[in-house]
Design an enzyme around this catalytic site. Structure first.
Site, PDB file in Angstrom:
ATOM      1  N   PRO A   1       0.831  -1.209   0.000  1.00 45.01           N
ATOM      2  CA  PRO A   1       0.000   0.000   0.000  1.00 45.01           C
ATOM      3  C   PRO A   1       0.863   1.255   0.000  1.00 45.01           C
ATOM      4  CG  PRO A   1      -0.817  -1.588   1.591  1.00 45.01           C
ATOM      5  CD  PRO A   1       0.514  -2.101   1.119  1.00 45.01           C
ATOM      6  N   GLU A   2       0.595   2.152  -0.951  1.00 44.64           N
ATOM      7  CA  GLU A   2       1.341   3.402  -1.056  1.00 44.64           C
ATOM      8  C   GLU A   2       0.504   4.544  -0.484  1.00 44.64           C
ATOM      9  OE1 GLU A   2       4.272   2.975  -1.846  1.00 44.64           O
ATOM     10  OE2 GLU A   2       4.494   1.417  -3.357  1.00 44.64           O
TER      11      GLU A   2
END
Length: 270
Positions: free
Chosen positions: A2-3
């Site tokens: 997840p960014e």
């Protein structure tokens, strides 16, 4: 992993439900994450009340009456709000039971995430040396151009450094460089201030579009309500090896920079 857009999506979802709620029970089934989950977390969260949720880089910060909890989702972590009766699975490592009959569940098959208790998150060693947020006014053309002057590395590698700017992530760096027409192979110091302005604008536009779409689901990302991110449908270069460039019909190239897959068009990006 997840960014920033995925973490921001998660934060916004949880911020609608958690603030004001008291924790009635904390269950830790697996304490061996990236950093060990300590008894301090369970002791301080039990009977405590959530005040607010914020994000710094790719970290979620749960602010409570007694202190802060820093959460990193790692490679495969996710948070879900569920009814308290929902049975747990083999990768459900932490449950935070709430006074309204719901629980906040942390799921992480690869166990690279983290749950850390601290008095003040802003002072924590993981956060206090980070660069500016990419969507903040501090991240601008003048700042970027100045910081890049001494960098004899590729611009792609430079943008992945959290001391320069936080949270952009591999997918979004590739997309922003394509939008700005800048090759990921360009040496960072060679960018002009005009190119830095175009790059800052592209980074912010790409991130804002990704947040609006709920992030990007390539494998297993879902938000706190279980919905995937839909920005994958808007990716213009990342993951598009061999298909033709949407601008010039040349082949999209895939290389490895800094151990990460990088996609670009050598005709449109100079």
């Amino acid at each position: 992993m997840p960014e920033l857009p995925e973490v921001e999506t998660c934060k916004r979802g949880l911020a609608q439900h958690l603030p004001g709620l008291c924790v009635t029970e904390v269950v830790v089934r697996q304490a061996k994450l990236r950093y060990p989950v300590t008894q301090l977390l369970q002791t301080n969260l039990h009977g405590n009340r959530f005040k607010a949720i914020s994000r710094r880089a790719k970290y979620l910060i749960f602010h409570t009456d007694k202190g802060d909890v820093i959460v990193h989702l790692g490679m495969s972590g996710s948070l879900h709000l569920l009814t308290a009766a929902q049975k747990h699975g083999p990768h459900d490592h932490i449950d935070i039971y709430l006074e309204n009959g719901y629980l906040l569940r942390y799921t992480d098959p690869r166990r690279f995430g983290a749950w850390l208790w601290c008095d003040h998150a802003a002072d924590h060693v993981l956060l206090n040396t980070l660069g500016p947020e990419p969507l903040s006014a501090e991240f601008n053309a003048a700042y970027l151009h100045t910081k890049l002057q001494q960098r004899r590395i590729t611009i792609k590698t430079a943008l992945m450094d959290s001391h320069l700017v936080v949270g952009i992530g591999n997918i979004y760096v590739s997309e922003a460089l394509f939008a700005a027409g800048i090759s990921p192979l360009r040496l960072a110091y060679s960018l002009t201030q005009q190119e830095c302005a175009a790059l800052v604008n592209s980074i912010q536009n790409v991130l804002q579009a990704a947040i609006a779409a709920g992030g990007t689901t390539l494998k297993n990302f879902v938000d706190s309500s279980g919905k995937p991110g839909y920005f994958k449908q808007e990716l213009r270069v990342y993951g598009r090896q061999n298909p033709s460039c949407i601008q010039c019909q040349s082949s999209i190239l895939k290389i490895t920079l800094g151990g990460r897959s990088t996609f670009y068009c050598d005709q449109c990006q100079k």
